[in-house]
Structures are given as C-alpha cells and as structure tokens.
Scaffold this motif. Structure first.
Motif, short mmCIF file in Angstrom:
data_model
loop_
_atom_site.label_atom_id
_atom_site.label_comp_id
_atom_site.label_asym_id
_atom_site.label_seq_id
_atom_site.Cartn_x
_atom_site.Cartn_y
_atom_site.Cartn_z
N TYR A 1 27.99 -2.86 -26.31
CA TYR A 1 26.58 -2.84 -25.91
C TYR A 1 26.14 -1.41 -25.57
CZ TYR A 1 27.51 -7.81 -25.53
OH TYR A 1 27.88 -9.09 -25.81
N ASP A 2 24.87 -1.09 -25.84
CA ASP A 2 24.35 0.24 -25.49
C ASP A 2 24.38 0.47 -23.99
OD1 ASP A 2 23.90 0.72 -28.15
OD2 ASP A 2 21.75 0.32 -28.08
N ALA A 3 24.16 -0.60 -23.23
CA ALA A 3 24.18 -0.49 -21.77
C ALA A 3 24.51 -1.83 -21.16
CB ALA A 3 22.82 -0.01 -21.25
N CYS A 4 25.07 -1.78 -19.97
CA CYS A 4 25.33 -2.99 -19.17
C CYS A 4 24.49 -2.88 -17.90
CB CYS A 4 26.80 -3.10 -18.82
SG CYS A 4 27.88 -3.39 -20.23
N ASP B 1 28.91 11.04 -25.04
CA ASP B 1 30.32 10.66 -24.98
C ASP B 1 30.87 10.49 -23.56
OD1 ASP B 1 30.64 10.52 -27.74
OD2 ASP B 1 31.01 12.67 -27.89
N GLN B 2 29.98 10.43 -22.59
CA GLN B 2 30.40 10.14 -21.21
C GLN B 2 29.68 8.90 -20.74
OE1 GLN B 2 29.67 13.55 -18.64
NE2 GLN B 2 31.87 13.74 -18.37
N ARG B 3 30.37 8.06 -19.96
CA ARG B 3 29.70 6.90 -19.40
C ARG B 3 29.07 7.30 -18.07
NH1 ARG B 3 28.71 1.65 -20.41
NH2 ARG B 3 29.88 1.88 -22.32
N SER C 1 31.95 10.52 -14.02
CA SER C 1 30.63 10.63 -14.65
C SER C 1 29.67 9.57 -14.13
CB SER C 1 30.77 10.50 -16.17
OG SER C 1 31.37 9.25 -16.52
N ALA C 2 30.22 8.47 -13.59
CA ALA C 2 29.39 7.39 -13.04
C ALA C 2 29.09 7.59 -11.56
CB ALA C 2 30.06 6.04 -13.26
#
Length: 343
Positions: free
Chosen positions: A148-151, A166-168, A327-328
């Motif tokens: 999925y593109d996003a959750c 390339d980073q979440r 990154s999150a």
C-alpha cells in the motif's frame, strides 16, 4: 495493546514466518478485544491525575491485570507454543520534547505470572535518543503491508506511515476517537457508533477554523500527539458547544486533516485500520475530500493491526533486530527497543 480511546484490551496471537527473500508473512491465529471492567476504565482514564505513589502502585497492579488476562486467554484457547509476549502497556504521559513517555503495566509481572519471555516499554528508548517515541507501527507497515502507498490508523489519534524517497516516514495527524468518545460519553454512549451522533450535529465554523489553525499542524517532520495536548488545546474549544455540535465539528476537523495529509503526499491508495474505520460518517467525509483509493481490509486486520505489529516488534526484539525506524520517530538512528525479561 491498550489504546488511548480505552475501547478495551486487544490480545492477538500471531504466527510470523520469514521467507528466503527475507520478507515477513503473518497469520492471526486468535484475537480478541476484551472491554475493560468499569473499575479499570476509570482508573486508566484518571491515571494522568494521580500522585506519583498511587501511579506507581497502578503500574504494578495493571501489570498483574495484563498478566492474568493473558493467562486466561492462553488457557481458553489452549495455546501451547509462545516464543514471546509483547506488551505495549497503557500510555499515561507522553512528552518527548521533555525526554519522557510513560506506558504503565509492568512487563515483569507478565513474565512472573506466565513464565514466557516478555518485552515491554517500547517507546522510552526512542525518546531518550531524541525521537518522538511514536509512531512505532511503521516498522510493521514496512515489513508486512508494503503493497500500500500508505497505512493510516484511526484510533484515539490518527497516524499515517508512507514511503518517501526510499525512507518510511510517519507522523500523527490529528486526534480522533479520544475526542469523539469524550463527547459521546456525555450523551451516555461509549462512542459515536458509525458517526450517527455527529450526523445530527451542526459544524461550528468558527471553532473548526480555530482547530484547523493550531500550531501543531504547521510543524513539519516527525511529530506525535499526547493526551496533554487534547486537554489544553482541543477540549476547551469544543466544550463551548453542545455535544452533538462538538462531535460534528471534531469529525469534520479530523476528516479535513486526514484528507490534507493524503493529498499532500499524492497517495494512490491508503489502507485504513483502527476503530475509526467503522465510523462510516468520518470515512465518507475523508473520501469526499480526497481522490485517493481508500481501502478497508478484513475485520481482524482493522481491529488488530496495531497489536499484530507490536507482536512483530517483540519478535524483532527477541532476535536483537531493529524494530524502530528513525525516519518515522525522528530519533538519531534505527534501533532495537523494548525491555526484554527472561531468566
């Protein structure tokens, strides 16, 4: 898993497998949400007001409550194979800018009662490393739901995780059920079922604009919300309205902020989980405001995705692998978090 909306205790028994390409698969074997008895709901709601000695006693007592609840779950479902128990605990304080966060429910009590390796306190290390201690779920989005593109999780707060360069990245968007439940309870309902109470209310545009312009929303990068912010910034504004109008205004505010995040990142499809996935009125409003494809998965994934991912974090902790993405959360580096108890 116990969320800020205090719907109950989520217990999720899951099998994980990693294939030859290092990709993870999961299978939810048994899962239940156990509503809190009135005593526990009241204690957890009031925990942030308790003096320190009383709060420390609750930390232990709640740990044993979690331990005994897990023990009953294991016995009722005749479960014989468990590698690790992962416990999120219940968040009482969350002020990462002051380098602290507190999830009560001492994991050592869970180990003492069940004699199974137990991981707990997943957030504190990240906060000490300069991160927000949240959101933690993106590690699972990356390893289990990367198609999925996003959750987007809609619970007490809404938060989203997505891939960017390339980073979440991930961040809290806005409060949802923590506010909606507050006003539904004034109307003698535990929550606003399907958004039906909000449908009956009128949106107050003046209050809506005040909410939309709060300083938090202009901040960039990793960011997270806590109950304290709700108490000072959100509730005082909405309390000036009658409960149905407050629900209508808060629902519109959440839909606007969620849709803005989706549109800003040009997301083709978004997986929605959490209790807010059942709020038909809120979902309608989000769909009206975005061109993205909104996907609501099976009921067990909607209900237990967060518990599922904390189980994965427990497995990664057991194997000394990174289970938090810098990154999150905004911390200094990816790391392996959680206190592991095994003797």
């Amino acid at each position: 898993m116990s969320g800020t909306s205090l719907d109950g205790l989520d217990i999720c028994y899951t099998a994980f497998r990693r294939n030859e390409n290092n990709a993870w698969n999961f299978n939810i074997l048994k899962a239940e949400t156990l509503p809190y008895p009135p005593k526990w709901k009241q204690l957890l709601e009031q925990a942030f007001l308790m003096p320190a000695p009383q709060l420390m006693a609750l930390h232990s007592e709640y740990g044993f409550y979690l331990a005994e609840t897990v023990q009953k779950f294991i016995q009722q479902h005749h479960i014989s194979q468990i590698d690790v128990i992962a416990s999120h605990g219940h968040t009482v304080f969350h002020q990462p800018e002051k380098k602290y966060t507190l999830q009560i429910g001492d994991g050592r009590a869970i180990y003492i009662i069940n004699n199974i390796p137990t991981t707990y306190d997943f957030r504190s290390q990240d906060v000490l490393m300069g991160g927000n201690g949240a959101p933690l779920v993106p590690i699972g989005d990356e390893l289990l739901f990367s198609e999925y593109d996003a959750c987007l999780n809609i619970g007490g707060f809404s938060n989203i995780s997505l891939k960017q360069q390339d980073q979440r990245i991930a961040f809290d968007i806005c409060p949802v059920n923590i506010v909606l439940n507050f006003f539904a309870q004034i109307l003698n309902k535990n929550y606003d079922d399907n958004g039906n109470l909000a449908r009956q209310g009128e949106i107050n545009l003046e209050i809506l604009n005040q909410l939309n312009e709060l300083k938090f929303y202009s901040a960039k990068g990793a960011k997270s919300l806590g109950r304290e912010w709700i108490e000072t910034e959100i509730l005082p504004k909405l309390k000036t309205l009658n409960p149905k109008d407050a629900l209508a205004t808060a629902t519109e505010h959440a839909a606007i902020k969620i849709a803005q995040s989706i549109e800003e990142h040009q997301l083709g499809n978004v997986l929605i989980t959490g209790g807010g996935g059942y709020n038909g009125f809120l979902i309608e409003k989000i769909k009206e405001k975005t061109s993205s494809s909104i996907i609501i998965p099976s009921r067990e994934v909607v209900d237990f995705k967060e518990a599922l991912i904390f189980a994965l974090m427990g497995v990664l902790r057991l194997q000394n692998e990174n289970n938090v993405l810098a990154s999150a959360t905004g911390s200094s580096q990816d790391h392996c978090s959680g206190i592991l108890v095994r003797y």
